[in-house]
Design a protein around this motif. Structure first.
Motif, PDB file in Angstrom:
ATOM      1  N   LEU A 163      -3.561  -3.809  -1.493  1.00  0.00           N
ATOM      2  CA  LEU A 163      -2.966  -2.980  -2.532  1.00  0.00           C
ATOM      3  C   LEU A 163      -1.712  -2.273  -2.009  1.00  0.00           C
ATOM      4  CD1 LEU A 163      -3.720  -2.405  -5.462  1.00  0.00           C
ATOM      5  CD2 LEU A 163      -4.979  -0.403  -4.666  1.00  0.00           C
ATOM      6  N   LEU A 164      -1.776  -1.801  -0.773  1.00  0.00           N
ATOM      7  CA  LEU A 164      -0.598  -1.173  -0.160  1.00  0.00           C
ATOM      8  C   LEU A 164       0.541  -2.163   0.007  1.00  0.00           C
ATOM      9  CD1 LEU A 164      -2.162   1.208   2.501  1.00  0.00           C
ATOM     10  CD2 LEU A 164      -0.837   1.854   0.480  1.00  0.00           C
ATOM     11  N   VAL A 165       0.223  -3.392   0.372  1.00  0.00           N
ATOM     12  CA  VAL A 165       1.266  -4.422   0.496  1.00  0.00           C
ATOM     13  C   VAL A 165       1.974  -4.598  -0.844  1.00  0.00           C
ATOM     14  CG1 VAL A 165       1.659  -6.900   0.808  1.00  0.00           C
ATOM     15  CG2 VAL A 165       0.262  -5.638   2.452  1.00  0.00           C
ATOM     16  N   LEU A 166       1.206  -4.691  -1.919  1.00  0.00           N
ATOM     17  CA  LEU A 166       1.814  -4.834  -3.248  1.00  0.00           C
ATOM     18  C   LEU A 166       2.655  -3.611  -3.607  1.00  0.00           C
ATOM     19  CD1 LEU A 166      -1.136  -6.461  -5.222  1.00  0.00           C
ATOM     20  CD2 LEU A 166       0.931  -7.563  -4.339  1.00  0.00           C
ATOM     21  N   ALA A 167       2.165  -2.413  -3.260  1.00  0.00           N
ATOM     22  CA  ALA A 167       2.923  -1.187  -3.538  1.00  0.00           C
ATOM     23  C   ALA A 167       4.234  -1.163  -2.759  1.00  0.00           C
ATOM     24  CB  ALA A 167       2.076   0.036  -3.205  1.00  0.00           C
ATOM     25  N   ILE A 168       4.195  -1.603  -1.513  1.00  0.00           N
ATOM     26  CA  ILE A 168       5.404  -1.636  -0.683  1.00  0.00           C
ATOM     27  C   ILE A 168       6.418  -2.630  -1.254  1.00  0.00           C
ATOM     28  CG2 ILE A 168       6.282  -2.334   1.588  1.00  0.00           C
ATOM     29  CD1 ILE A 168       3.599  -1.105   2.713  1.00  0.00           C
ATOM     30  N   ILE A 169       5.937  -3.787  -1.674  1.00  0.00           N
ATOM     31  CA  ILE A 169       6.826  -4.781  -2.277  1.00  0.00           C
ATOM     32  C   ILE A 169       7.447  -4.219  -3.556  1.00  0.00           C
ATOM     33  CG2 ILE A 169       6.904  -7.033  -3.428  1.00  0.00           C
ATOM     34  CD1 ILE A 169       4.767  -7.941  -1.340  1.00  0.00           C
ATOM     35  N   PHE A 170       6.637  -3.568  -4.372  1.00  0.00           N
ATOM     36  CA  PHE A 170       7.148  -2.957  -5.601  1.00  0.00           C
ATOM     37  C   PHE A 170       8.183  -1.880  -5.274  1.00  0.00           C
ATOM     38  CE2 PHE A 170       6.977   0.367  -8.845  1.00  0.00           C
ATOM     39  CZ  PHE A 170       7.332  -0.370  -9.962  1.00  0.00           C
ATOM     40  N   LEU A 171       7.895  -1.047  -4.288  1.00  0.00           N
ATOM     41  CA  LEU A 171       8.821   0.005  -3.884  1.00  0.00           C
ATOM     42  C   LEU A 171      10.154  -0.583  -3.414  1.00  0.00           C
ATOM     43  CD1 LEU A 171       9.359   3.031  -3.306  1.00  0.00           C
ATOM     44  CD2 LEU A 171       8.342   2.661  -1.059  1.00  0.00           C
ATOM     45  N   ALA A 172      10.073  -1.627  -2.612  1.00  0.00           N
ATOM     46  CA  ALA A 172      11.296  -2.281  -2.125  1.00  0.00           C
ATOM     47  C   ALA A 172      12.117  -2.828  -3.294  1.00  0.00           C
ATOM     48  CB  ALA A 172      10.950  -3.391  -1.143  1.00  0.00           C
ATOM     49  N   MET A 173      11.434  -3.405  -4.262  1.00  0.00           N
ATOM     50  CA  MET A 173      12.142  -3.943  -5.420  1.00  0.00           C
ATOM     51  C   MET A 173      12.700  -2.824  -6.297  1.00  0.00           C
ATOM     52  SD  MET A 173       9.659  -7.224  -6.269  1.00  0.00           S
ATOM     53  CE  MET A 173       9.758  -6.931  -7.977  1.00  0.00           C
ATOM     54  N   ALA A 174      11.908  -1.773  -6.505  1.00  0.00           N
ATOM     55  CA  ALA A 174      12.318  -0.675  -7.379  1.00  0.00           C
ATOM     56  C   ALA A 174      13.506   0.089  -6.812  1.00  0.00           C
ATOM     57  CB  ALA A 174      11.144   0.276  -7.615  1.00  0.00           C
ATOM     58  N   THR A 175      13.559   0.191  -5.498  1.00  0.00           N
ATOM     59  CA  THR A 175      14.662   0.923  -4.867  1.00  0.00           C
ATOM     60  C   THR A 175      15.790   0.003  -4.412  1.00  0.00           C
ATOM     61  OG1 THR A 175      13.616   0.817  -2.684  1.00  0.00           O
ATOM     62  CG2 THR A 175      13.103   2.751  -4.060  1.00  0.00           C
ATOM     63  N   ALA A 176      15.577  -1.298  -4.585  1.00  0.00           N
ATOM     64  CA  ALA A 176      16.535  -2.306  -4.099  1.00  0.00           C
ATOM     65  C   ALA A 176      16.848  -2.096  -2.628  1.00  0.00           C
ATOM     66  CB  ALA A 176      17.811  -2.300  -4.942  1.00  0.00           C
ATOM     67  N   ASP A 177      15.798  -1.770  -1.879  1.00  0.00           N
ATOM     68  CA  ASP A 177      15.949  -1.492  -0.447  1.00  0.00           C
ATOM     69  C   ASP A 177      14.901  -2.299   0.329  1.00  0.00           C
ATOM     70  OD1 ASP A 177      16.315  -0.481   2.091  1.00  0.00           O
ATOM     71  OD2 ASP A 177      16.104   1.620   1.500  1.00  0.00           O
ATOM     72  N   ALA A 178      15.323  -3.411   0.876  1.00  0.00           N
ATOM     73  CA  ALA A 178      14.415  -4.314   1.589  1.00  0.00           C
ATOM     74  C   ALA A 178      13.872  -3.716   2.883  1.00  0.00           C
ATOM     75  CB  ALA A 178      15.125  -5.633   1.884  1.00  0.00           C
ATOM     76  N   ARG A 179      14.442  -2.621   3.336  1.00  0.00           N
ATOM     77  CA  ARG A 179      13.952  -2.017   4.585  1.00  0.00           C
ATOM     78  C   ARG A 179      12.494  -1.585   4.488  1.00  0.00           C
ATOM     79  NH1 ARG A 179      18.526   2.311   5.645  1.00  0.00           N
ATOM     80  NH2 ARG A 179      18.233   2.420   3.396  1.00  0.00           N
ATOM     81  N   TRP A 180      11.988  -1.375   3.290  1.00  0.00           N
ATOM     82  CA  TRP A 180      10.582  -1.009   3.120  1.00  0.00           C
ATOM     83  C   TRP A 180       9.638  -2.143   3.530  1.00  0.00           C
ATOM     84  CZ3 TRP A 180       9.028   3.760   2.486  1.00  0.00           C
ATOM     85  CH2 TRP A 180       9.882   4.688   1.882  1.00  0.00           C
ATOM     86  N   LEU A 181      10.134  -3.367   3.442  1.00  0.00           N
ATOM     87  CA  LEU A 181       9.262  -4.532   3.634  1.00  0.00           C
ATOM     88  C   LEU A 181       8.697  -4.653   5.043  1.00  0.00           C
ATOM     89  CD1 LEU A 181      11.215  -7.155   1.519  1.00  0.00           C
ATOM     90  CD2 LEU A 181       9.151  -5.880   0.894  1.00  0.00           C
ATOM     91  N   TRP A 182       9.335  -4.065   6.022  1.00  0.00           N
ATOM     92  CA  TRP A 182       8.795  -4.139   7.396  1.00  0.00           C
ATOM     93  C   TRP A 182       7.434  -3.459   7.486  1.00  0.00           C
ATOM     94  CZ3 TRP A 182       7.526  -0.147  10.637  1.00  0.00           C
ATOM     95  CH2 TRP A 182       7.975   1.122  10.281  1.00  0.00           C
ATOM     96  N   LEU A 183       7.132  -2.556   6.538  1.00  0.00           N
ATOM     97  CA  LEU A 183       5.837  -1.872   6.542  1.00  0.00           C
ATOM     98  C   LEU A 183       4.693  -2.746   6.038  1.00  0.00           C
ATOM     99  CD1 LEU A 183       6.859   1.618   5.128  1.00  0.00           C
ATOM    100  CD2 LEU A 183       6.109   1.105   7.456  1.00  0.00           C
ATOM    101  N   ALA A 184       5.002  -3.751   5.243  1.00  0.00           N
ATOM    102  CA  ALA A 184       3.962  -4.554   4.595  1.00  0.00           C
ATOM    103  C   ALA A 184       2.968  -5.180   5.583  1.00  0.00           C
ATOM    104  CB  ALA A 184       4.588  -5.610   3.693  1.00  0.00           C
ATOM    105  N   PRO A 185       3.427  -5.852   6.648  1.00  0.00           N
ATOM    106  CA  PRO A 185       2.430  -6.436   7.569  1.00  0.00           C
ATOM    107  C   PRO A 185       1.557  -5.383   8.259  1.00  0.00           C
ATOM    108  CG  PRO A 185       4.623  -7.340   7.988  1.00  0.00           C
ATOM    109  CD  PRO A 185       4.785  -6.225   7.001  1.00  0.00           C
ATOM    110  N   PHE A 186       2.140  -4.232   8.539  1.00  0.00           N
ATOM    111  CA  PHE A 186       1.347  -3.170   9.182  1.00  0.00           C
ATOM    112  C   PHE A 186       0.277  -2.640   8.235  1.00  0.00           C
ATOM    113  CE2 PHE A 186       5.312  -3.112  11.593  1.00  0.00           C
ATOM    114  CZ  PHE A 186       4.815  -3.186  12.889  1.00  0.00           C
ATOM    115  N   ALA A 187       0.635  -2.477   6.977  1.00  0.00           N
ATOM    116  CA  ALA A 187      -0.334  -2.005   5.990  1.00  0.00           C
ATOM    117  C   ALA A 187      -1.438  -3.037   5.790  1.00  0.00           C
ATOM    118  CB  ALA A 187       0.364  -1.706   4.661  1.00  0.00           C
ATOM    119  N   GLY A 188      -1.044  -4.277   5.551  1.00  0.00           N
ATOM    120  CA  GLY A 188      -2.042  -5.317   5.286  1.00  0.00           C
ATOM    121  C   GLY A 188      -2.935  -5.596   6.475  1.00  0.00           C
TER     122      GLY A 188
END
Length: 100
Positions: free
Chosen positions: A32-57
């Motif tokens: 669920l956190l991975v999906l939230a991070i992906i959504f956040l990255a898309m909503a803010t148009a800031d791909a830097r959030w995506l580095w958090l996804a593997p750590f969360a998952g």
């Protein structure tokens, strides 16, 4: 190490490695956190959030295995099937085919 010829063959093994309810819950939260991070990255148009996804998952999933399930994550032996298994189990939890 058993070799699986299909995901359909692997998935029952994957589910058997997630018998502990807290382990499944941690997997679900991590996904669920991975999906939230992906959504956040898309909503803010800031791909830097995506580095958090593997750590969360993986962080939540591996904590479930090491502290509750007391086994070694299938990621280490079957990385692709394990990733598919994470999302299949997430979907099965949402559809109440797997108990949380």
């Amino acid at each position: 190490m058993k070799r699986y010829t299909s995901f359909r063959e692997f998935y029952p093994f994957y589910l058997s490695e997630h018998a502990n309810r807290m382990c499944r819950r941690l997997h679900f939260v991590g996904s669920l956190l991975v999906l939230a991070i992906i959504f956040l990255a898309m909503a803010t148009a800031d791909a830097r959030w995506l580095w958090l996804a593997p750590f969360a998952g993986y962080g939540f999933a591996w904590a479930g295995h090491f502290f509750f399930e007391k086994n070694r994550p299938a990621t280490f032996t079957h990385p692709l099937y394990s990733l598919l298994g994470d999302w299949a189990m997430f979907w099965d939890i949402l559809n109440r085919r797997v108990r949380l």
